[in-house]
Write a protein that holds these residues in place. Sequence first.
Motif, short mmCIF file in Angstrom:
data_model
loop_
_atom_site.label_atom_id
_atom_site.label_comp_id
_atom_site.label_asym_id
_atom_site.label_seq_id
_atom_site.Cartn_x
_atom_site.Cartn_y
_atom_site.Cartn_z
N ARG A 93 -33.81 18.18 48.99
CA ARG A 93 -32.90 18.11 47.85
C ARG A 93 -31.78 19.14 47.89
NH1 ARG A 93 -34.89 19.90 41.97
NH2 ARG A 93 -34.15 21.88 42.83
N ASP A 94 -32.13 20.36 48.32
CA ASP A 94 -31.19 21.47 48.20
C ASP A 94 -30.44 21.80 49.48
OD1 ASP A 94 -32.14 21.64 45.61
OD2 ASP A 94 -33.63 23.17 46.11
N GLY A 95 -30.80 21.15 50.59
CA GLY A 95 -30.06 21.36 51.83
C GLY A 95 -30.30 22.68 52.52
N VAL A 96 -31.48 23.25 52.35
CA VAL A 96 -31.81 24.50 53.04
C VAL A 96 -31.96 24.24 54.54
CG1 VAL A 96 -33.63 26.23 53.35
CG2 VAL A 96 -32.79 25.70 51.06
N ASP A 97 -31.37 25.11 55.35
CA ASP A 97 -31.35 24.93 56.80
C ASP A 97 -32.41 25.74 57.53
OD1 ASP A 97 -28.91 23.23 57.02
OD2 ASP A 97 -27.98 25.00 56.10
N THR A 98 -32.78 26.87 56.98
CA THR A 98 -33.83 27.69 57.60
C THR A 98 -34.67 28.35 56.51
OG1 THR A 98 -34.30 29.54 59.09
CG2 THR A 98 -32.32 29.73 57.76
N ILE A 99 -35.96 28.47 56.78
CA ILE A 99 -36.88 29.15 55.86
C ILE A 99 -37.34 30.43 56.55
CG2 ILE A 99 -39.09 29.01 54.67
CD1 ILE A 99 -38.54 26.05 54.22
N VAL A 100 -37.25 31.53 55.82
CA VAL A 100 -37.40 32.86 56.40
C VAL A 100 -38.52 33.63 55.71
CG1 VAL A 100 -36.15 34.98 57.01
CG2 VAL A 100 -34.89 32.84 56.73
N ASP A 101 -39.19 34.47 56.48
CA ASP A 101 -40.19 35.45 56.07
C ASP A 101 -41.59 34.84 56.02
OD1 ASP A 101 -41.32 37.84 55.42
OD2 ASP A 101 -40.53 37.97 53.39
N VAL A 102 -42.06 34.34 54.90
CA VAL A 102 -43.33 33.64 54.72
C VAL A 102 -44.55 34.46 55.14
CG1 VAL A 102 -44.50 31.40 54.94
CG2 VAL A 102 -42.03 31.51 55.19
N PRO A 103 -44.80 35.60 54.47
CA PRO A 103 -46.10 36.25 54.68
C PRO A 103 -47.21 35.33 54.16
CG PRO A 103 -45.00 37.15 52.76
CD PRO A 103 -44.01 36.24 53.41
N THR A 104 -48.40 35.56 54.64
CA THR A 104 -49.60 34.74 54.39
C THR A 104 -49.66 33.63 55.44
OG1 THR A 104 -49.39 35.16 52.02
CG2 THR A 104 -51.04 33.57 52.70
N SER A 105 -50.51 33.83 56.43
CA SER A 105 -50.56 32.94 57.59
C SER A 105 -50.94 31.51 57.23
CB SER A 105 -51.53 33.49 58.63
OG SER A 105 -51.03 34.69 59.20
N SER A 106 -51.78 31.34 56.21
CA SER A 106 -52.15 29.98 55.83
C SER A 106 -50.94 29.20 55.35
CB SER A 106 -53.24 30.01 54.75
OG SER A 106 -52.83 30.79 53.65
N VAL A 107 -50.03 29.87 54.65
CA VAL A 107 -48.80 29.22 54.20
C VAL A 107 -47.90 28.94 55.41
CG1 VAL A 107 -46.79 29.37 52.69
CG2 VAL A 107 -48.95 30.39 51.97
N ALA A 108 -47.75 29.93 56.27
CA ALA A 108 -46.89 29.77 57.45
C ALA A 108 -47.37 28.62 58.35
CB ALA A 108 -46.86 31.07 58.24
N LEU A 109 -48.68 28.52 58.54
CA LEU A 109 -49.22 27.46 59.40
C LEU A 109 -49.03 26.08 58.78
CD1 LEU A 109 -52.44 29.34 60.51
CD2 LEU A 109 -50.63 28.56 62.06
N ALA A 110 -49.00 26.01 57.45
CA ALA A 110 -48.74 24.74 56.77
C ALA A 110 -47.27 24.35 56.87
CB ALA A 110 -49.15 24.83 55.30
N LEU A 111 -46.38 25.35 56.83
CA LEU A 111 -44.95 25.07 56.84
C LEU A 111 -44.40 24.73 58.22
CD1 LEU A 111 -44.96 26.01 53.91
CD2 LEU A 111 -42.97 27.44 54.42
N ALA A 112 -44.96 25.32 59.27
CA ALA A 112 -44.38 25.17 60.61
C ALA A 112 -44.19 23.70 61.02
CB ALA A 112 -45.22 25.93 61.63
N PRO A 113 -45.20 22.82 60.92
CA PRO A 113 -44.98 21.43 61.30
C PRO A 113 -44.05 20.68 60.36
CG PRO A 113 -47.20 21.72 60.43
CD PRO A 113 -46.61 23.09 60.59
N LEU A 114 -44.04 21.05 59.09
CA LEU A 114 -43.14 20.42 58.12
C LEU A 114 -41.68 20.73 58.48
CD1 LEU A 114 -42.27 19.15 55.43
CD2 LEU A 114 -42.87 21.31 54.31
N ILE A 115 -41.41 21.98 58.79
CA ILE A 115 -40.05 22.39 59.14
C ILE A 115 -39.62 21.72 60.44
CG2 ILE A 115 -38.63 24.38 59.76
CD1 ILE A 115 -40.41 26.02 57.81
N LYS A 116 -40.55 21.61 61.38
CA LYS A 116 -40.25 20.90 62.64
C LYS A 116 -39.92 19.44 62.38
CE LYS A 116 -40.55 19.71 67.10
NZ LYS A 116 -40.43 18.24 66.99
N GLU A 117 -40.69 18.79 61.54
CA GLU A 117 -40.47 17.38 61.20
C GLU A 117 -39.07 17.15 60.64
OE1 GLU A 117 -41.77 14.56 57.50
OE2 GLU A 117 -43.30 15.93 58.29
N LYS A 118 -38.57 18.12 59.88
CA LYS A 118 -37.25 18.02 59.25
C LYS A 118 -36.13 18.53 60.16
CE LYS A 118 -39.09 16.69 55.27
NZ LYS A 118 -38.86 15.35 54.68
N ASN A 119 -36.47 19.01 61.35
CA ASN A 119 -35.52 19.57 62.30
C ASN A 119 -34.73 20.74 61.69
OD1 ASN A 119 -34.33 19.89 64.81
ND2 ASN A 119 -32.74 18.34 64.45
#
Length: 402
Positions: A93-119
Amino acid sequence: MKLKQALLASAAGVLFAGAASAQISGDVVKIGVLNDQSSLYADISGQGSVTAARMAVEDFGATVNGKKIEIVFADHQNKPDVGSNIARQWIDRDGVDTIVDVPTSSVALALAPLIKEKNKVFLNSGAASSDLTGKACQTTTVHWTYDTIALSKGTGGAVVKAGGDSWYFLTADYAFGHALERDTAEVVKAAGGKVLGQVRHPLNTSDFSSFLLQAQASKAKVIGLANAGGDTINSIKQAAEFGIVTGGQKLAGLLVFVTDIHALGLQTAQGLQLTEAFYWDQNDETRAFTKRFEAVMKKKPSMVQAGVYGAVLHYLKAIKEVNTDEGEKVVAQMKKMPINDFMTKNGSVREDGRVARDMYLFEVKKPSESKGAWDYYKPIRTIPGDEAYRPLKDGGCSFVKG
C-alpha cells in the motif's frame, strides 16, 4: 527494407521498455525502519535506529538520482505476525522499498521470504540468527551488523581459551536464543569443552531466579547468557544478587551492548568480555558519528544503530549506480561495492548476504579504570572479517555456488 525498419523499431521498443523498467518506483525511495520501539530491545534499536537512518539519508544528500528519499518507522512488538502485517502493508500500500533493522530473529526470519517475494530489500541490522544467511538465506537479504556465529567465535572462543571449558546455557526461548546457544555450543565442543545443559526462558522475563538456580546447581564453570537487551540486563543483575560470580562461576554475556553496560553500571558489569562490531570511542570517525547521534538521542549509539546508518548509506549508493529500487538488482550491486564508512573498513557483502567485516572483543573496565561516563570498554582483540563468520560453503545457503 520495411522488415529491417520493423526490426529496428522493435529493438528500440525493447530497449526503451528495459530502460523504463529500471526506474525508481513511485518517484521516491521509501525506507521503512521496523523494530522494537517500546520493549526490551528499544534501547539498542528503537528511535535510535530511525535517527541513524535519517543521518545516512542526510549524508547521502536527501535525494538519489533526483528522487526524494523518505523514512517511515513502526513497532513490530517483537511478534512475527505483527511484523509481517506491517511489512505487507508498507510494501503493498505504502510503496516501501526496503525494510531496515528488525531486531528479534523470529520476526526477521518471517520477513525475509516475504520481502524476497515482493522483490524488495531487507537490510537486517538488529537480528542475530546466522540462519538468515544459512538455511533461511534470500537473495534480497543483507545481514549487516553481526550474527550468532561472530558472537560465539568472539566471546565464546575467548572464554573457553581462558579455561571456561564447562558450560550451562540460560537461553531466550525463540529463534535468536536457540541459534546463539547452538553456535556457541559448537565452539565450546570444538575447543574440547563440554555443555552440561541448558534452561530456556520466555522473551522479556522479569524474574530469572528459577533459571539462575538451575544454572548455579549445574556447577558449570561458565553460565552462557544466550539472550539480549533487557533479558541480559535482568539476568546479570539477578545473578549478582544470587552471588553466582562470587561463588566461582563465570557469566558469559554472549550478546551485550554498550547500552546494557550503561544500565548495569561498571560495578556489576566489570570484567565481562563481549563482542561488538562497533564502539563509540574506537577512533576519531566513530567519535564524530557519536557526537551527531548523541545530539539527537542524548546517549551513545549501539552497534545495531550504527549498522543501520551503514546499511542505508550503502543501499542508497547501490540505487544511484543501478537507477532502480528493484530488490534483486540493488542487492546484486551492493555485493559488487566495497564498504567503507566510520564503522566498517574494506568490508564486503558476501554471496550469501553476510557482510564481512572485522569484529572486536572487548572487556568491560573496572570502575577505577574508567575516565568518565560511557568509558566502558578496553580492547582485547580484533577478529578479522574472514575469521569472524561462518565459511560460505558451510552455511547451507541454497544459492551459494560451490
